[in-house]
Each structure stands twice: as structure tokens, then as C-alpha cells.
Scaffold this active site. Structure first.
Site, PDB file in Angstrom:
ATOM      1  N   VAL A   1       0.846  -1.187   0.000  1.00  0.00           N
ATOM      2  CA  VAL A   1       0.000   0.000   0.000  1.00  0.00           C
ATOM      3  C   VAL A   1       0.885   1.241   0.000  1.00  0.00           C
ATOM      4  CG1 VAL A   1      -1.719   1.283   1.319  1.00  0.00           C
ATOM      5  CG2 VAL A   1      -1.871  -1.207   1.167  1.00  0.00           C
TER       6      VAL A   1
ATOM      7  N   ASP B  26     -13.456 -10.128   8.332  1.00  0.00           N
ATOM      8  CA  ASP B  26     -12.076 -10.194   8.833  1.00  0.00           C
ATOM      9  C   ASP B  26     -11.798  -8.965   9.692  1.00  0.00           C
ATOM     10  OD1 ASP B  26      -9.544 -11.169   9.220  1.00  0.00           O
ATOM     11  OD2 ASP B  26      -8.744 -10.456   7.325  1.00  0.00           O
TER      12      ASP B  26
END
Length: 670
Positions: free
Chosen positions: A246, A399
Site C-alpha cells: 500500500v 475479517d
């Protein structure tokens, strides 16, 4: 002239080979039909080829015996030679059947590589073998090779070592095996608790890809130069994982965004590892009983599908929009979901708004500065939003660990990483809500009914025993629990489900996983948070919201419309029944074996019994005839009755082989 001779010889040789192949194919086809099981064609053709060769030698020998051409060998009349030839052909066929049965018993069809694989796909096999060796060496290096024999044993210390070795091996093996371990950590119906606890902490540490590799990958997936989209992009990754990393960036209009880019080689590595896992699962499913009992092939296929979806960022973009819409519809919880940019995103690239703040896993200093009331409010908001997604809307983040939950500078919550999203149908949402509502009302009967409706009724279920177990749970946790007991409640509830042989469908397992994972974040936000009490309260609120007057009216109207056709036909049916009763014509038809599986079971059972009885009778009769000294002589040493005995023994042998194959097939399917 010589050329013609060579050509003629070649044609004759070719015709002989074609005839031999056709003869082998015919023999193989007959063998498959007699055995009654679709054995593999390569091995069947090989057996047929050997049978054809033996038949050729035998026919030649008996032809000479019947024409007086055998010197110092068998010498019989032509008629007897024909009889011997028929008997020999039958026994060659019987021995071919026996060889095929033995091959199938030792190496079931599908357990060995196909012949085509011996000549094609060398490169992929070499890569796969190299990866196999790498994974095995990782397992051995972490001590898993010596501990694996103790898997599931009764030694707690050994189980702990095995579980830790498994976790470390999976972490080093790469993203596919890390994801596999994380998936297995949610299957408490398969793994012992010590393995589940170890795998729940499974993570992987990776080195970021250099910018020289990532920059062209971003440009390629954008389909244009980076400068045409971003005013700035940070070359140092904000975070790096096995599959993606990222980077922070700024759009040309000044909007701060996050760029999630998949590593260039990640997809190939995942595909190779998935191929290994699927092949191994298929092999275990075909060759082991426990593999079929656990459903390892369907488990591996489900894992592969889930992982492939997580690697497609278009699906994550859709999931993000779905969760955002769900929270917006609710309007009760102030939880931020970053907005995605479909025009800039694709299968391997995701661009979304930058979410300010820190993940809960690294927000210790920020949380310390909050008051107890603020921390409790954040935890209540997180749990309420999670339950709202699961029970209220049916679309939920699956999650929710502490790294995917952000706390913004405005002291609000945000969610990240929507690769894993679960979906529940309306009936399942209602059953979950009713179970929480019944728990809140200390209604063990209602909670039991909701649990059975949610998971389905196993064979031989004792409703009263389940209700008593649920009642004990309600008494144990009825007054609320401290935060440290929340996980114990989930463990006890799951143990109850497993003890009574309930099957947990994948969507419901994902919901349980979401609840179990969010608890860790809740305790990090507020160590004194009462998970059970707030869950009961929120579940009560959600069920009551579903039972509002307008919703009940709409539901009743929908059900009434479904019942209208049946109501229209009911008077006519009642009238016919009463007339039949009045005139003595009323009757009921019941089929004992209506279920196809019951009919199939009884058919196969009787088939095995009949074949076994016939085989036994044939063998006993054959022995009696063979040992008999009566009847006319075919040769000076062989009686006619002995000849018939060998014919009957041939039939008994073939029937015995068929009976064995029926047993093997039933065990393989069982």
C-alpha cells in the site's frame, strides 16, 4: 519390386497392429463391463494387450496340438483342442479380470499420474516439484516432520509443539499457506483447540518490493503514466503484505488516497500453491477415508475460490461499496468506510480514499488518552455495527481483526480491507437474530429451535439434550460476563455445536469468524467491555426492529400471497376427501423406499449378496467336478466332468472378482 515388398510388409504390419489394438480394446471393454466398475482406460488397455498376446500364443499352441504338429507335447483330437481353446480363453480372460481387480485395489483409478502427464507438462511439473521440495524443507526445518506423527495425540505438550511448528511453517511458506492457516483457524470442527489458537495468530512478515518494480506495475494497471493520475505518490510503502503493498498518493485534484497494488509475481505464486493444495486434496479424497469424511476436496475448492476472490480487487471494490451502503441504510452507527474509485481501479489495483487515524493494533497511545466512557462508546459502536451488518443487512466484514479497524482523529471508527466479506440470506439472518433474542430472554427452548433452524437438524439429534446444554450456557452467562469470558462463551457454544454433530455452513462459519475476530479488537479498545451483555442487548434491539408493525404487515402480506393458490384449491380438495371417506374410497399410498439413496443401498447390498452366493456355489461345484474320476475321458488323464469343473471354476472366479470390486467401490464411496 523390393519397394512393393517393403510396402506390403508395412501394410501387413500396420494391419496387424490395428487388429491387435482393436482386440485389446474389445477385451478391455468386456473386462470393464464384467468388473462393473469404470476402471481407468490406460490400465485396462494394458491388461487387454497382455491378454491378447497370451491368447495368440495359446491359440497357436492348441492349434498345433489339435493338428498333430506338437512334438513331445499335447496331442488331442481337433474337437478336444477346440474345447481346451475355449477353456483357455476363458481363464486368460479371468486372470485379466483378476489382475485388474488387484491393480484397482492397490492403486485406485486416479491415484497415479496419467500417461499423458509423462510426456507433456514437464516444465510445470518441474516447477511444482521444486515448490513441493521447498514447502517440505520448510516443514522439516521447523520440526514439523518429526512432530506430524503426533498430530491429534493425547499429549498436550506435543500438541502445542506441533501446532506451533505448523503455524511457523505456514507463515514461512507464503501467502497461500498463511491464508490456508487462517481459514483452518475458523474450522473448530476439524482442528483441536490448541491448533485453532495458534493459527488465529498467524501472520507473515515480508520485505516490500522495490519502487523500481512497483512503479511500472502501477502504470501498467492504470493503463497510462502515473503522472496523468497522481500529483504525488510515495515510493515508500505504508504497509506491505505477501500479496500486495500500500502506498500513499494524492490525486490531481488534491484528494489524499491510498493505492493498493498487487505484487507482480504474487498471482503466479498463489496459482502454483493452489494447484498443489487442490491436487493434494484430490489425492487425499480418493485414497483416504478420513479425507472423504472431512470433505477435504470441497474444503480446498472453497478455499481456492475464496482466495481467488480476494486477489481480484474489483470484488473488493464491490464489497466496499456494499458495506458502505449497508451502514448508510442503518444510520445508527458512525463508522467510516473509504470510498473507492472504480475508474482508477482494476483486477490488480485498488485506489480508495485515505482513512485518517491509526489501526486499533497500533493505537495504544491514542486509546490511553480516552476516558472509560469514550472507550466503551467506541467498543459498543463497533459491536453494534458488526451485528447490524450480520443480522440486519446480511452483508458483513468477515475479517475484523485489530489491524483492519481504524480510530480517526475525531475519535470515530473506520473499516479497511474488504477482501473477505460474508453474505447471509434473510432466513439465516432471522434465525441468528432469534437466537440472540432467545438468549437475552433466557429462553432455552427458543434458542434451541433457532439453533436447529440455523444449522439444520443432524440425524439422530436429541432435542431435549441440546435444550439442556443450551440452558446450562444461559445459566452460566445469564448475568453477563467480564470481557475475558467472551471467548469462553464462543468456545462453549461451538463445542456444543460440535458435540451434537451439527454441520456449520460456510456463510455461518464466516459470521462466527467475524464475531470471534472482532472480540480481540473490542478488548483492545476497552479491556473492561462486557461482550456478552452488549451482544444480547443489540440482538434484542435488532430482532425488535424486525418485528415492527409495518415490517410484520409486509411479511404477512407476502406470505398470504404465497398461500393464495393453495387456499383456492383447498375447498375442492377437502370436498373430495370427505366424499371418499363417506363412500369408503379413501386410501393412502406410502412408499417405504422413496429415497433414491435407500433404494441404491439395498440394491447394491442384494447385488453383492447374490454375486457372492453364486460365486461360492460355483466354486464349490467346480471343486466337486474337478476331483471327480467319473465321466468319459477327453484325454488319457482328463475327464469330461473335470473339464466342466474348470469351466464352472472360471465362472466362480469371475463372479468373485466382481464381488470384490463391488466391495471396493462401496468402501471408496462410503
Amino acid at each position: 519390386m523390393e519397394a512393393l515388398d517393403v510396402g506390403g510388409y508395412a501394410l501387413v504390419s500396420l494391419a496387424a497392429l490395428v487388429f491387435l489394438f482393436l482386440q485389446s480394446w474389445f477385451a478391455a471393454t468386456v473386462v470393464r463391463r464384467v468388473v462393473g466398475v469404470p476402471t481407468g482406460w490406460p490400465r485396462t488397455l494394458a491388461v487387454g494387450l497382455v491378454m491378447s498376446a497370451v491368447v495368440a500364443v495359446t491359440v497357436q499352441y492348441l492349434y498345433r496340438a489339435g493338428t498333430g504338429q506338437n512334438v513331445d507335447g499335447l496331442d488331442v483330437s481337433p474337437g478336444v483342442a477346440v474345447l481346451f481353446m475355449v477353456l483357455a480363453l476363458g481363464w486368460i480372460f479371468a486372470l485379466g479380470v483378476g489382475a485388474l481387480v488387484m491393480l484397482e485395489a492397490a492403486f485406485p483409478t486416479g491415484s497415479l499420474p496419467s500417461p499423458q502427464s509423462l510426456f507433456f507438462g514437464w516444465r510445470s511439473r518441474r516447477r511444482r516439484a521444486r515448490r513441493y521440495a521447498q514447502v517440505v524443507s520448510i516443514a522439516v526445518r521447523h520440526g514439523l516432520g518429526s512432530q506430524l506423527r503426533g498430530f491429534g495425540g493425547d499429549s498436550p505438550g506435543r500438541e502445542v509443539k506441533t501446532a506451533r511448528a505448523l503455524k511457523e511453517s505456514l507463515a514461512e511458506a507464503g501467502v497461500t499457506f498463511v491464508k490456508l492457516g487462517q481459514m483452518l483457524s475458523t474450522r473448530r470442527d476439524i482442528l483441536p483447540p490448541v491448533f485453532v489458537r495458534e493459527l488465529e495468530t498467524l501472520q507473515t512478515q515480508v520485505t516490500p518490493e522495490p519502487w523500481s518494480v512497483i512503479e511500472p506495475a502501477i502504470a501498467e494497471r492504470l493503463g497510462r503514466p502515473i503522472g496523468e493520475v497522481f500529483a504525488r505518490i510515495d515510493s515508500t510503502p505504508l504497509a506491505a503484505a505477501s500479496v500486495a503493498q500500500v502506498h500513499e498518493a494524492t490525486l490531481l485534484d488534491g484528494t489524499e488516497v491510498i493505492v493498493k497494488v498487487q505484487r507482480p509475481k504474487a498471482l503466479n505464486q498463489v496459482a502454483q500453491d493452489l494447484d498443489i493444495i487442490l491436487r493434494l486434496a484430490g489425492w487425499l479424497n480418493k485414497t483416504t477415508t478420513w479425507g472423504r469424511d472431512l470433505g477435504v476436496q470441497s474444503l480446498a475448492a472453497g478455499f481456492a475460490n475464496t482466495l481467488e476472490e480476494e486477489l481480484d480487487y474489483r470484488i473488493e471494490l464491490d464489497n466496499m461499496a456494499s458495506i458502505e451502503a449497508s451502514l448508510t441504510r442503518s444510520g445508527k452507527f458512525d463508522v467510516t468506510v473509504p470510498h473507492g474509485y472504480p475508474g482508477l481501479s482494476g483486477e490488480r489495483l485498488l485506489v480508495m480514499d485515505r482513512l485518517p487515524g491509526q489501526p486499533v493494533s497500533r493505537a495504544g497511545a491514542l486509546l490511553t488518552g480516552l476516558s472509560d466512557a469514550e472507550r466503551s462508546r467506541l467498543a459498543t459502536t463497533l459491536l453494534g455495527a458488526t451485528l447490524e451488518q450480520i443480522i440486519g443487512d446480511g452483508i458483513f466484514h468477515a475479517d475484523l481483526h485489530a489491524g483492519n479497524i481504524f480510530i480517526t482523529p475525531e475519535r470515530k471508527l473506520g473499516l479497511l480491507d474488504f477482501g473477505a466479506v460474508g453474505r447471509l440470506d434473510p432466513a439465516t439472518q432471522t434465525s441468528l437474530g432469534l437466537m440472540l433474542y432467545s438468549i437475552d430472554q433466557n429462553d432455552s427452548a427458543g434458542a434451541t429451535d433457532a439453533l436447529i433452524e440455523l444449522l439444520g437438524r443432524p440425524d439422530g439429534l436429541d432435542d431435549r439434550e441440546v435444550e439442556r446444554a443450551v440452558g446450562e450456557l444461559l445459566l452460566r452467562y445469564g448475568g453477563g460476563t467480564r470481557a475475558t469470558q467472551g471467548q469462553k462463551l464462543f468456545d462453549d457454544l461451538f463445542n456444543l455445536v460440535l458435540a451434537h454433530r451439527f454441520s456449520v455452513p460456510a456463510p455461518i462459519s464466516a459470521a462466527f469468524r467475524a464475531m470471534a475476530s472482532v472480540e480481540g479488537a473490542l478488548l483492545t479498545i476497552d479491556p473492561n467491555f462486557d461482550v456478552v451483555a452488549v451482544s444480547r442487548k443489540e440482538g434484542n434491539r435488532l430482532v425488535r426492529s424486525k418485528l415492527k408493525g409495518t415490517k410484520i404487515t409486509d411479511e404477512l402480506q407476502r406470505r398470504a400471497l404465497q398461500l393464495m393458490p393453495m387456499i383456492d384449491r383447498m375447498p375442492r380438495r377437502i370436498n373430495k376427501i370427505t366424499e371418499d371417506l363417506e363412500q369408503g374410497r379413501f386410501s393412502m399410498n406410502m412408499r417405504v423406499l422413496e429415497n433414491p439413496s435407500d433404494r441404491s443401498f439395498l440394491t447394491s447390498l442384494f447385488q453383492q449378496l447374490i454375486v457372492a452366493v453364486l460365486a461360492g456355489a460355483a466354486v464349490v461345484g467346480a471343486i466337486m467336478l474337478i476331483t471327480s474320476d467319473e465321466g468319459p475321458l477327453l484325454t488319457k488323464d482328463i475327464h469330461l466332468y473335470s473339464f466342466f469343473g474348470f469351466v464352472l471354476l472360471f465362472g466362480g472366479f469371475v463372479l468373485s472378482m466382481r464381488s470384490l470390486m463391488l466391495v471396493f467401490r462401496r468402501d471408496g464411496q462410503g
